[in-house]
Design a protein around this motif. Structure first.
Motif, PDB file in Angstrom:
ATOM      1  N   VAL A   7      -3.952  -3.847   3.359  1.00 53.03           N
ATOM      2  CA  VAL A   7      -4.953  -4.308   2.399  1.00 53.03           C
ATOM      3  C   VAL A   7      -5.894  -3.172   2.013  1.00 53.03           C
ATOM      4  CG1 VAL A   7      -6.754  -5.998   1.929  1.00 53.03           C
ATOM      5  CG2 VAL A   7      -4.811  -6.622   3.380  1.00 53.03           C
ATOM      6  N   ASP A  24      -0.281 -10.766  -5.068  1.00 51.34           N
ATOM      7  CA  ASP A  24      -0.490 -10.796  -3.620  1.00 51.34           C
ATOM      8  C   ASP A  24      -0.034 -12.097  -2.987  1.00 51.34           C
ATOM      9  OD1 ASP A  24      -1.586  -8.334  -4.064  1.00 51.34           O
ATOM     10  OD2 ASP A  24      -3.545  -8.775  -3.197  1.00 51.34           O
ATOM     11  N   LEU A  32      -1.406  -4.372  -0.592  1.00 46.01           N
ATOM     12  CA  LEU A  32      -2.004  -5.492  -1.317  1.00 46.01           C
ATOM     13  C   LEU A  32      -3.518  -5.300  -1.457  1.00 46.01           C
ATOM     14  CD1 LEU A  32      -0.015  -8.334   0.498  1.00 46.01           C
ATOM     15  CD2 LEU A  32       0.572  -7.175  -1.640  1.00 46.01           C
ATOM     16  N   GLY A  33      -4.174  -6.260  -2.112  1.00 50.00           N
ATOM     17  CA  GLY A  33      -5.610  -6.177  -2.312  1.00 50.00           C
ATOM     18  C   GLY A  33      -6.013  -5.110  -3.313  1.00 50.00           C
ATOM     19  N   THR A  35      -7.478 -11.703  -0.774  1.00 53.21           N
ATOM     20  CA  THR A  35      -6.189 -11.316  -0.190  1.00 53.21           C
ATOM     21  C   THR A  35      -6.217 -11.453   1.326  1.00 53.21           C
ATOM     22  OG1 THR A  35      -5.666  -9.808  -2.013  1.00 53.21           O
ATOM     23  CG2 THR A  35      -4.564  -9.398   0.085  1.00 53.21           C
TER      24      THR A  35
END
Length: 264
Positions: A34, A22, A10-11, A49
């Motif tokens: 991340v 996200d 994610l991120g 995030t």
């Protein structure tokens, strides 16, 4: 009761390149890898995030990669050891600072893309990444490919490690991932993927692209956040695992208190 962690990358969004949802994925997974900004993402997006992960109680991991935003960190870049170690240290330090700013903390490290694949087979680069982790925070767990070189290098260096399997990726008979340039590299049928993961947790095996069985000892399952339909796929994986009586818990919590050098 059997248990497994679910993680996702994610991120990685920027205003001109949205690759995943996200917020939706954080409602499904227990660990968030991340981005540290080198391969994808922006400081403000990464911060958002991280804050969302803190709100949902999702464990935060650092997801460092090659300095290659253009290619999303998926092209191998064989930089020298001093440069690679410095780049990883920089990324880990940045993410730890951003996490602290929103009341969170980084618990583990999972390298991204081409770097992840490189350290799964290349002892020199694996040692560079391990040295960077030890320099920044030797308490961080290294999450890597089950059976890969990086985990053994990290164990010898005294780090805790955890192995993962990939829900939406095809496997070669030797346990490596099918390269993304080849057919069968990415799986798209959510139900088929979920069935594979239930079988993996229950039996410790996954079927390779040639039909053979590959033994995998994994404490976490990754569902890529940038794959089309990834949130629905992750949700189906979680639903079917829980329906099979398998608990979804962070691997870092299950490994708490184990001695350094062990697998969490």
């Amino acid at each position: 009761m059997a248990s497994i962690d679910l993680n996702s990358d994610l991120g990685e969004n920027t205003p001109d390149r949205i690759v995943g949802d996200d917020e939706a994925m954080l409602a499904v997974v227990t660990s968030a890898n991340v981005s540290c900004g080198f391969h994808a993402g922006s400081p403000e997006g990464i911060g958002d995030t991280l804050a969302a992960a803190v709100r949902r109680g999702v464990v935060i991991g650092a997801h460092p990669g090659y300095r290659d935003h253009e290619n999303f960190g998926r092209i191998d870049v064989d930089v020298d050891s001093a440069t690679l170690q410095a780049h990883i240290e920089y990324q880990l330090g940045a993410l730890e600072g951003l996490a602290r700013a929103v009341g969170g903390a980084v618990a583990y490290v999972k390298p991204h893309g081409a770097l992840y694949n490189a350290i799964a087979r290349d002892e020199r680069r694996a040692a560079d990444v391990v040295a960077a982790i030890r320099a920044i925070d030797p308490g961080l767990v290294l999450l890597g490919l089950a059976g890969g070189t990086a985990l053994e290098v990290a164990r010898r260096a005294g780090l805790q490690v955890a192995a993962e399997a990939f829900a939406d990726r095809g496997y070669l008979p030797d346990g490596r991932l099918v390269p993304r340039t080849q057919a069968g590299a990415v799986l798209h049928d959510a139900h088929v993927v979920a069935e594979r993961m239930v079988r993996l947790v229950e039996t410790g095996a996954i079927r390779a692209v040639d039909g053979t069985e590959v033994r995998i000892d994994a404490q976490s399952i990754c569902v890529h956040g940038d794959t089309p339909g990834s949130v629905a796929m992750a949700g189906e994986v979680r639903r079917m695992l829980q329906a099979a009586g398998i608990a979804i818990t962070p691997f870092t919590q299950r490994g708490a208190g184990r001695p350094s050098g062990g697998t969490v």
